[in-house]
Enzyme design. Structure first.
Site, PDB file in Angstrom:
ATOM      1  N   ASP A  59     -43.237  26.746 -41.430  1.00  0.00           N
ATOM      2  CA  ASP A  59     -43.748  25.393 -41.694  1.00  0.00           C
ATOM      3  C   ASP A  59     -44.090  25.293 -43.177  1.00  0.00           C
ATOM      4  O   ASP A  59     -44.749  26.178 -43.721  1.00  0.00           O
ATOM      5  CB  ASP A  59     -44.995  25.091 -40.842  1.00  0.00           C
ATOM      6  CG  ASP A  59     -45.201  23.592 -40.652  1.00  0.00           C
ATOM      7  OD1 ASP A  59     -45.155  22.860 -41.663  1.00  0.00           O
ATOM      8  OD2 ASP A  59     -45.396  23.152 -39.507  1.00  0.00           O
ATOM      9  N   LEU A 107     -37.478  25.272 -43.752  1.00  0.00           N
ATOM     10  CA  LEU A 107     -36.421  26.188 -43.330  1.00  0.00           C
ATOM     11  C   LEU A 107     -35.145  25.403 -43.086  1.00  0.00           C
ATOM     12  O   LEU A 107     -35.049  24.641 -42.129  1.00  0.00           O
ATOM     13  CB  LEU A 107     -36.884  26.902 -42.060  1.00  0.00           C
ATOM     14  CG  LEU A 107     -36.084  28.120 -41.588  1.00  0.00           C
ATOM     15  CD1 LEU A 107     -35.988  29.168 -42.675  1.00  0.00           C
ATOM     16  CD2 LEU A 107     -36.712  28.699 -40.326  1.00  0.00           C
ATOM     17  N   CYS A 173     -25.433  16.853 -27.650  1.00  0.00           N
ATOM     18  CA  CYS A 173     -24.872  16.230 -26.438  1.00  0.00           C
ATOM     19  C   CYS A 173     -25.875  15.222 -25.874  1.00  0.00           C
ATOM     20  O   CYS A 173     -25.503  14.157 -25.388  1.00  0.00           O
ATOM     21  CB  CYS A 173     -24.589  17.273 -25.363  1.00  0.00           C
ATOM     22  SG  CYS A 173     -23.318  18.470 -25.712  1.00  0.00           S
ATOM     23  N   CYS A 191     -45.666  11.256 -35.286  1.00  0.00           N
ATOM     24  CA  CYS A 191     -47.023  11.094 -34.765  1.00  0.00           C
ATOM     25  C   CYS A 191     -47.887  10.339 -35.781  1.00  0.00           C
ATOM     26  O   CYS A 191     -48.817   9.624 -35.412  1.00  0.00           O
ATOM     27  CB  CYS A 191     -47.641  12.456 -34.468  1.00  0.00           C
ATOM     28  SG  CYS A 191     -46.818  13.305 -33.109  1.00  0.00           S
ATOM     29  N   CYS A 247     -18.731  16.148 -28.100  1.00  0.00           N
ATOM     30  CA  CYS A 247     -19.881  16.487 -28.968  1.00  0.00           C
ATOM     31  C   CYS A 247     -19.389  17.078 -30.293  1.00  0.00           C
ATOM     32  O   CYS A 247     -18.562  17.990 -30.299  1.00  0.00           O
ATOM     33  CB  CYS A 247     -20.786  17.495 -28.256  1.00  0.00           C
ATOM     34  SG  CYS A 247     -22.127  18.102 -29.292  1.00  0.00           S
TER      35      CYS A 247
HETATM   36 ZN   LIG Z   1     -23.164  19.443 -27.778  1.00  0.00          ZN
END
Ligand SMILES: [Zn+2]
Length: 253
Positions: A59, A107, A173, A191, A247
């Protein structure tokens, strides 16, 4: 395991589905937790407590006052500290036997690919779509299972994507990039913009930790499809998620 470890993990070891062998697998396991906020807090604490031997917490953000309402790995004294460092300290206080690495930069790219490839399971505890897609693609490439959680307002969801299973869909997907699938608009709100009730992130994060423990220990069968929780109505729902042959991430090239 020495006597102290046998005692520490005794309530898990006494479960037939875990036993000594499952606990040994947990102790030898490595989980990558991306995001040490609302979801990442219970994930890091429960995985450390349960004896996941190695954790990498990533983080780049610092602890802010408005985080403390729900991000329970951080205390008031941690205000201004990096969240991965703060969560690492909280998890180590719970279980000093864990090996925990904190990654304090955002990251992505090669660093993300490397961190994912080193892990046995990845927990997506981020709240950005760009991060979610990047983590999903990295898990697909490295063939590492991904436990994905999300929480906003009073509702949350969980899905597990396992690239080792030829029938498993991937995150793209479920939410095709740029597809405007139902839920995406809602979830894309952070949030900070929408608000979130405190224990909801605990519920979903705990569910993520449970699925990671199952995957690493070998207990039970991994979660399939998508589970959603409506906190206002107190209702769980479950949806089948088929693999999308078109996908862009896991479909045929
Ligand atoms: Zn996929």
């Amino acid at each position: 395991m020495d006597d102290q470890a046998l005692l520490r993990y005794s309530r898990q070891i006494m479960l037939d589905q875990v036993d000594i062998d499952g606990q040994e697998r947990l102790l030898a396991g490595h989980a990558l937790v991306v995001g040490a906020g609302g979801l990442g807090s219970p994930v890091a604490l429960y995985l450390a407590a349960a004896g996941l031997g190695r954790l990498t917490l990533a983080d780049a953000d610092e602890v802010e006052l408005s985080n403390l309402q729900r991000q329970i790995a951080h205390a008031t004294a941690d205000l201004g500290r990096n969240k991965a460092e703060s969560a690492r300290e909280a998890a180590l206080a719970l279980n000093p036997g864990c090996t925990i690495q904190a990654i304090t930069e955002h990251l992505d790219g090669a660093a993300l690919a490397r961190a994912v490839a080193e892990a046995d399971v990845v927990l997506d505890c981020t709240d950005r779509f760009s991060s979610r897609y990047a983590i999903n693609a990295a898990c697909r490439t490295a063939r590492v299972p991904l436990v994905s959680g999300a929480a906003i307002r009073f509702s949350g969801q969980l899905a597990v994507f396992d690239p080792r299973d030829p029938d498993s869909p991937c995150y793209a997907c479920l939410y095709p990039p740029g597809g405007g699938a139902s839920g995406e608009g809602d979830e894309a709100l952070s949030c900070a913009e929408s608000g979130v009730v405190a224990p909801l992130v605990g519920l979903i994060g705990s569910f993520q930790a449970l699925e990671a423990i199952k995957l690493v220990s070998g207990a039970g069968t991994p979660h399939r499809g998508l589970s959603t929780f409506d906190g206002l109505g107190g209702q769980w729902r479950h949806f089948r998620v088929p693999r999308d042959p078109a996908c862009p991430v896991c479909g045929p090239a």
